[in-house]
Design a protein around this motif. Structure first.
Motif, PDB file in Angstrom:
ATOM      1  N   UNK A  30       0.834  -1.328   0.037  1.00  0.00           N
ATOM      2  CA  UNK A  30       0.196   0.138   0.062  1.00  0.00           C
ATOM      3  C   UNK A  30       0.743   1.147   0.048  1.00  0.00           C
ATOM      4  N   UNK A  31       0.526   2.187  -0.745  1.00  0.00           N
ATOM      5  CA  UNK A  31       1.282   3.516  -1.004  1.00  0.00           C
ATOM      6  C   UNK A  31       0.490   4.976  -0.928  1.00  0.00           C
ATOM      7  N   UNK A  32       0.790   5.522  -0.185  1.00  0.00           N
ATOM      8  CA  UNK A  32       0.250   6.862   0.104  1.00  0.00           C
ATOM      9  C   UNK A  32       0.332   7.534  -1.228  1.00  0.00           C
ATOM     10  N   UNK A  33      -1.004   7.987  -1.839  1.00  0.00           N
ATOM     11  CA  UNK A  33      -1.229   8.697  -2.833  1.00  0.00           C
ATOM     12  C   UNK A  33      -1.482  10.274  -2.622  1.00  0.00           C
ATOM     13  N   UNK A  34      -2.134  10.663  -1.809  1.00  0.00           N
ATOM     14  CA  UNK A  34      -2.514  11.841  -1.354  1.00  0.00           C
ATOM     15  C   UNK A  34      -2.587  12.029   0.128  1.00  0.00           C
ATOM     16  N   UNK A  56     -10.771  14.814  -7.571  1.00  0.00           N
ATOM     17  CA  UNK A  56      -9.759  13.619  -7.831  1.00  0.00           C
ATOM     18  C   UNK A  56      -9.972  12.935  -8.961  1.00  0.00           C
ATOM     19  N   UNK A  57      -8.987  12.732  -9.709  1.00  0.00           N
ATOM     20  CA  UNK A  57      -8.839  12.000 -11.082  1.00  0.00           C
ATOM     21  C   UNK A  57      -8.053  10.782 -10.877  1.00  0.00           C
ATOM     22  N   UNK A  58      -8.514   9.456 -11.164  1.00  0.00           N
ATOM     23  CA  UNK A  58      -7.222   8.565 -10.777  1.00  0.00           C
ATOM     24  C   UNK A  58      -7.758   7.666 -12.194  1.00  0.00           C
ATOM     25  N   UNK A  59      -6.384   7.483 -12.780  1.00  0.00           N
ATOM     26  CA  UNK A  59      -6.644   6.335 -13.982  1.00  0.00           C
ATOM     27  C   UNK A  59      -5.607   5.258 -13.793  1.00  0.00           C
ATOM     28  N   UNK A  60      -5.974   3.853 -13.933  1.00  0.00           N
ATOM     29  CA  UNK A  60      -5.135   2.874 -14.055  1.00  0.00           C
ATOM     30  C   UNK A  60      -4.700   2.789 -15.547  1.00  0.00           C
ATOM     31  N   UNK A  61      -3.269   3.169 -15.628  1.00  0.00           N
ATOM     32  CA  UNK A  61      -2.578   3.373 -17.020  1.00  0.00           C
ATOM     33  C   UNK A  61      -1.699   1.953 -17.171  1.00  0.00           C
ATOM     34  N   UNK A  97      -9.258   1.827 -16.808  1.00  0.00           N
ATOM     35  CA  UNK A  97     -10.439   2.506 -16.014  1.00  0.00           C
ATOM     36  C   UNK A  97     -10.131   3.694 -15.104  1.00  0.00           C
ATOM     37  N   UNK A  98     -10.905   4.705 -15.120  1.00  0.00           N
ATOM     38  CA  UNK A  98     -10.642   5.934 -14.350  1.00  0.00           C
ATOM     39  C   UNK A  98     -11.765   6.282 -13.411  1.00  0.00           C
ATOM     40  N   UNK A  99     -11.611   6.936 -12.416  1.00  0.00           N
ATOM     41  CA  UNK A  99     -12.499   7.432 -11.248  1.00  0.00           C
ATOM     42  C   UNK A  99     -12.560   9.002 -11.499  1.00  0.00           C
ATOM     43  N   UNK A 100     -13.592   9.807 -11.162  1.00  0.00           N
ATOM     44  CA  UNK A 100     -13.558  11.160 -10.926  1.00  0.00           C
ATOM     45  C   UNK A 100     -14.472  11.518  -9.888  1.00  0.00           C
ATOM     46  N   UNK A 101     -14.044  11.867  -8.490  1.00  0.00           N
ATOM     47  CA  UNK A 101     -14.806  11.940  -7.494  1.00  0.00           C
ATOM     48  C   UNK A 101     -14.206  13.268  -6.754  1.00  0.00           C
ATOM     49  N   UNK A 122      -4.735  13.038 -10.414  1.00  0.00           N
ATOM     50  CA  UNK A 122      -4.700  14.612 -10.600  1.00  0.00           C
ATOM     51  C   UNK A 122      -5.797  15.026  -9.426  1.00  0.00           C
ATOM     52  N   UNK A 123      -5.070  16.116  -8.836  1.00  0.00           N
ATOM     53  CA  UNK A 123      -6.102  16.703  -7.810  1.00  0.00           C
ATOM     54  C   UNK A 123      -6.396  17.946  -8.250  1.00  0.00           C
ATOM     55  N   UNK A 124      -7.869  18.599  -8.121  1.00  0.00           N
ATOM     56  CA  UNK A 124      -8.099  19.897  -8.799  1.00  0.00           C
ATOM     57  C   UNK A 124      -8.658  20.680  -7.404  1.00  0.00           C
ATOM     58  N   UNK A 125      -7.811  21.750  -6.732  1.00  0.00           N
ATOM     59  CA  UNK A 125      -8.251  22.165  -5.462  1.00  0.00           C
ATOM     60  C   UNK A 125      -9.532  23.075  -5.694  1.00  0.00           C
ATOM     61  N   UNK A 126     -10.634  23.038  -4.932  1.00  0.00           N
ATOM     62  CA  UNK A 126     -11.674  23.470  -4.958  1.00  0.00           C
ATOM     63  C   UNK A 126     -11.388  25.025  -4.632  1.00  0.00           C
TER      64      UNK A 126
END
Length: 127
Positions: A30-34, A56-61, A97-101, A122-126
């Motif tokens: 397990x790795x810390x992402x953010x 937060x956008x995450x994609x398995x590339x 696959x990706x997730x945008x949450x 990618x993290x987009x600050x509100x």
């Protein structure tokens, strides 16, 4: 006349410039992402619901057919995410696959792979 705003590739490429963007190679650990507490320290609202966080956008590339396991975890924890019926795992990203949450930056985002995998995020600050 094609409007570029409706072209998802255009949106994707331009949103990358507005936030934190990184690619991490993962293994089975397990790795810390953010780190949510680190992101909360940036703003003055102390993490008030709906006032802080972002998207937060995450994609398995990964080039091969391997899964990535993702969790919204308590601050500082490193759960094992790949076991069957794991209560800590929030979701699995299969190849491409990706997730945008939305994420309020409470706790951490952690991930692990089924093997050697690549996670783009990618993290987009509100605000």
């Amino acid at each position: 006349h094609e409007q570029e705003i409706y072209n998802m590739e255009y949106v994707y490429q331009n949103m990358r410039l507005m936030g934190v963007s990184e690619t991490k190679v993962l293994g089975t650990g397990t790795v810390l992402i953010l780190d949510g507490s680190e992101l909360l320290a940036i703003d003055s609202d102390s993490g008030a619901p709906g006032s802080h966080g972002g998207f937060l956008f995450l994609k398995n590339t990964t080039a091969s057919d391997l899964d990535i396991y993702v969790a919204f975890a308590a601050d500082g924890t490193t759960e094992v995410l790949g076991s069957n019926d794991d209560p800590h795992r929030s979701f699995t990203l299969k190849q491409n696959e990706f997730a945008f949450v939305p994420w309020d930056c409470t706790g951490d985002i952690v991930a692990s792979g089924e093997g050697a995998t690549t996670l783009e995020y990618m993290f987009f600050n509100r605000g």
